[in-house]
Design a protein around this motif. Structure first.
Motif, PDB file in Angstrom:
ATOM      1  N   LEU A 161       0.849  -1.329   0.055  1.00  0.00           N
ATOM      2  CA  LEU A 161       0.504  -0.216  -0.215  1.00  0.00           C
ATOM      3  C   LEU A 161       0.595   1.767   0.033  1.00  0.00           C
ATOM      4  O   LEU A 161       1.537   1.487   0.689  1.00  0.00           O
ATOM      5  N   SER A 194      -0.324   0.867  -3.700  1.00  0.00           N
ATOM      6  CA  SER A 194       0.071  -0.784  -5.057  1.00  0.00           C
ATOM      7  C   SER A 194       0.760  -0.238  -6.413  1.00  0.00           C
ATOM      8  O   SER A 194       0.936   0.992  -6.064  1.00  0.00           O
ATOM      9  N   HIS A 223       2.478  -1.186   4.080  1.00  0.00           N
ATOM     10  CA  HIS A 223       3.458   0.497   3.568  1.00  0.00           C
ATOM     11  C   HIS A 223       4.310   0.016   2.721  1.00  0.00           C
ATOM     12  O   HIS A 223       5.001  -0.614   3.461  1.00  0.00           O
ATOM     13  N   SER A 228      -0.716  -0.163   6.954  1.00  0.00           N
ATOM     14  CA  SER A 228      -1.033  -1.190   6.541  1.00  0.00           C
ATOM     15  C   SER A 228      -2.089  -2.071   7.186  1.00  0.00           C
ATOM     16  O   SER A 228      -3.025  -1.909   7.972  1.00  0.00           O
ATOM     17  N   ASP A 229      -2.348  -3.339   5.557  1.00  0.00           N
ATOM     18  CA  ASP A 229      -3.504  -4.195   6.103  1.00  0.00           C
ATOM     19  C   ASP A 229      -2.435  -5.442   6.554  1.00  0.00           C
ATOM     20  O   ASP A 229      -2.307  -6.136   5.070  1.00  0.00           O
ATOM     21  N   GLY A 259      -6.185  -3.112  -3.467  1.00  0.00           N
ATOM     22  CA  GLY A 259      -5.400  -1.144  -2.821  1.00  0.00           C
ATOM     23  C   GLY A 259      -6.542  -0.767  -3.535  1.00  0.00           C
ATOM     24  O   GLY A 259      -7.531  -1.020  -2.791  1.00  0.00           O
ATOM     25  N   TYR A 310      -7.915   5.062  -0.335  1.00  0.00           N
ATOM     26  CA  TYR A 310      -7.062   3.819  -0.183  1.00  0.00           C
ATOM     27  C   TYR A 310      -6.757   2.824  -0.106  1.00  0.00           C
ATOM     28  O   TYR A 310      -6.400   1.725  -0.498  1.00  0.00           O
ATOM     29  N   ASP A 311      -7.616   2.167  -0.291  1.00  0.00           N
ATOM     30  CA  ASP A 311      -8.001   0.459   0.480  1.00  0.00           C
ATOM     31  C   ASP A 311      -8.869  -0.402   0.558  1.00  0.00           C
ATOM     32  O   ASP A 311      -9.625  -1.403   0.466  1.00  0.00           O
ATOM     33  N   ILE A 340      -9.518  -4.112  -1.100  1.00  0.00           N
ATOM     34  CA  ILE A 340      -9.276  -5.278  -0.508  1.00  0.00           C
ATOM     35  C   ILE A 340     -10.270  -6.435  -0.223  1.00  0.00           C
ATOM     36  O   ILE A 340     -10.375  -7.290  -0.346  1.00  0.00           O
TER      37      ILE A 340
END
Length: 589
Positions: free
Chosen positions: A68, A70, A479, A487-488, A531, A542-543, A546
């Protein structure tokens, strides 16, 4: 597919190849786990004769580091009358890397081609060389002095870079080695993308890229609205001196060691409209070495399991739909598991019949026997199977260390499968047990018992749910700067090593862009990536993609032909850039 197995030669004492590998690895400062690449890429195309709607279908599925933001940015580029292409690009690159136009769709996978060689040079001074010798003549070493500055502009370090005619020269242990690598030579990749966007057929697209795309070497698949499907390995692959390959360090003192050119396009692995009605690549050997024995690269760089699974799915379906293509991208089936599992279950049965199986080994056998060999979210067998295989490979290849229990390398999984077919091979004997000679089934039973114990310690009894695959094998998307809050991490997904949707404990790489294109009178396409379109963590984009990516869903791509064709409900914002007027330029605005 075909496995050409042969009896494994016995190990040395200690294994001399391992020591040589350790010496090379130490000189270059690299690790040598021997693990092949699990995360790579998939692509495939299906001819109209094998699709339900009678239209060509193409799937692109590149596997890269998951980050992230991407690596990809989704774009639709339109220049009226000149350009209309959709897909993903990389920041700063003027074009679409993977995607489609109104006529052609395409995607890439890595070939694994060997495009780098090293040369041991003879120099005039082992500490500060200024010349190197080729064919008895001393040639000057090009030297570039490069200063490194701090944020204030002050020089904090000065380095001298050296180059021979082959490339950069550096000291490795006692030797001076120069490197020739296609990535350091002139290339026209941007021109390749521009030319490809102008192509109106799959063949024209591949020919355009062959003319300009030099590096990295890629398996490029394409399909067009006329129903053609095609694939070709593309990129500069060096022609080495006859009788040599890229697996050794060449003698730099002779020009006979130099490359003599590059492969002609006619010799590259390629296919157009095959009788089988489909094409696929997943980083496997691109062509049967019995048919084309020329050295293209290290055939063990990638393993065959994903390619085998794609081909199995496509062989079994003569009415492929768009949704089938989407489901194939996240299919949890594993030919790797199906090939190894009989040996594990056989070892349990052998131990049980010999009276050597305790309750733990029998429980492990029951879990594996109940597993359907698919890496689904809720199964328990995948975690036990993977831990057992890690233990087997550790104990099987115990000879491959440097004499101090430090493991130098591990052969790939297909070599381990080769050993499975040789139950009495001396490799199976654990040299650490001086009074016992182990065979294959003894090592497998011991490894499976230990795997059960390991999982029980980490996750509790198997019946408590801690062995679920989506608990054991999480996917992290970090990230780019490694910032945890951006981050995820610990995402739950299906798939595993050797499946089309690879996932493994501590992964961090995987399907970076999934795309399916139907090439009819009007192009239709579906895609997603893990992402979002914004690099701002505070943005809702942003995400946001996902969850759909984890679920194996694809978004319908919106393809207006011009700005006026954008429906109001599809528009969130617009930005118009126009040249400044002469008056504003004079005023400094």
């Amino acid at each position: 597919e075909r496995f050409d197995f042969a009896p494994l030669p016995p190990p040395g004492t200690p294994d001399t190849a391992a020591r040589r590998l350790l010496a090379v690895a130490s000189a270059f400062g690299i690790g040598t786990t021997g693990d092949p690449t699990h995360f790579a890429s998939n692509n495939w195309a299906v001819a109209p004769s094998r699709t339900r709607d009678g239209l060509a279908l193409l799937a692109g599925d590149p596997h890269l580091d998951l980050t992230l933001p991407s690596i990809w940015y989704e774009v639709h580029l339109v220049v009226p009358g000149q350009l209309d292409e959709y897909g993903v690009s990389i920041a700063g690159l003027p074009g679409v890397v993977l995607g489609f136009t109104r006529d052609v769709a395409w995607s890439f996978t890595n070939t694994g081609a060997d495009v780098m060689d090293f040369y041991r040079e003879t120099v005039d001074d082992t500490l500060h060389p200024t010349k190197y010798r080729v064919d008895g003549a001393w040639l000057p070493i090009e030297q570039r002095v490069e200063p490194y500055r701090d944020p204030s502009g002050n020089v904090v370090h000065v380095d001298t870079l050296r180059f021979t005619r082959r490339g950069p020269l550096s000291r490795r242990g006692r030797d001076w080695l120069s490197m020739r690598w296609t990535a350091l030579e002139p290339s026209h990749d941007v021109q390749a993308l521009i030319a490809g966007a102008e192509a109106t057929s799959a063949r024209a697209f591949l020919d355009s890229l062959a003319a300009y795309f030099f590096v990295p070497a890629q398996n490029i698949i394409a399909a067009d609205r006329g129903g053609t499907i095609a694939i070709r390995s593309t990129g500069h692959i060096p022609l080495r001196p006859r009788g040599t390959d890229g697996m050794t360090i060449f003698d730099g003192s002779s020009s006979a060691s130099d490359w003599t050119g590059f492969w002609p396009v006619s010799q590259y692995p390629q296919a157009f409209n095959p009788a089988q009605g489909y094409l696929a690549s997943a980083n496997q050997q691109p062509i049967d070495p019995r048919v084309a024995p020329a050295y293209q690269g290290d055939d063990r760089s990638f393993e065959p399991w994903r390619a085998m699974q794609i081909n199995r799915l496509l062989r079994a379906d003569s009415q492929v739909t768009v949704d089938d293509m989407r489901r194939f991208q996240v299919d949890p089936g594993s030919e790797r598991a199906e090939l190894f599992m009989p040996y594990l279950l056989g070892a349990v049965r052998h131990a049980d019949s010999a009276g050597h199986a305790d309750s733990t080994l029998r429980a492990a056998g029951r879990i594996l026997a109940a597993w359907d060999m698919r890496y689904t979210h809720d199964n328990r067998g995948a975690a036990l199977f993977e831990q057992a295989l890690r233990n087997i490979r550790r104990d099987l290849w115990d000879e491959l260390d440097d004499g101090t229990e430090r493991r130098v390398a591990l052969p790939s999984w297909d070599v381990t499968l080769e050993a499975m077919a040789q139950p009495a091979s001396t490799w199976w004997d654990d040299r650490r047990t001086k009074t016992v000679v182990e065979d294959r089934d003894a090592i497998i039973a011991r490894a499976l018992h230990a795997a059960y114990d390991t999982l029980a310690r980490r996750y509790g009894p198997p019946r408590d749910g801690g062995w679920r695959w989506d608990t054991v094998a999480r996917v992290p998307i970090a990230h780019l700067l490694g910032l945890p809050g951006f981050s995820d991490m610990n995402l739950r997904t299906s798939g595993g090593i050797g499946t089309l949707n690879p996932a493994m404990d501590g992964g961090g790489a995987g399907p970076s862009w999934r795309m399916v294109v139907q090439l009819g009178p009007e192009i239709r396409a579906w895609a997603t990536y893990p992402g979002g379109q914004s690099g701002n963590p505070a943005s809702p984009w942003y995400d946001n993609r996902i969850p759909g990516w984890l679920a194996g869903q694809l978004d319908t791509l919106y393809l207006p032909r011009d700005p006026g064709g954008v429906d109001a409900h599809h528009l969130s914002a617009s930005l118009t850039l126009a040249p400044a007027s002469a008056a504003s330029r004079r005023g400094g605005h």
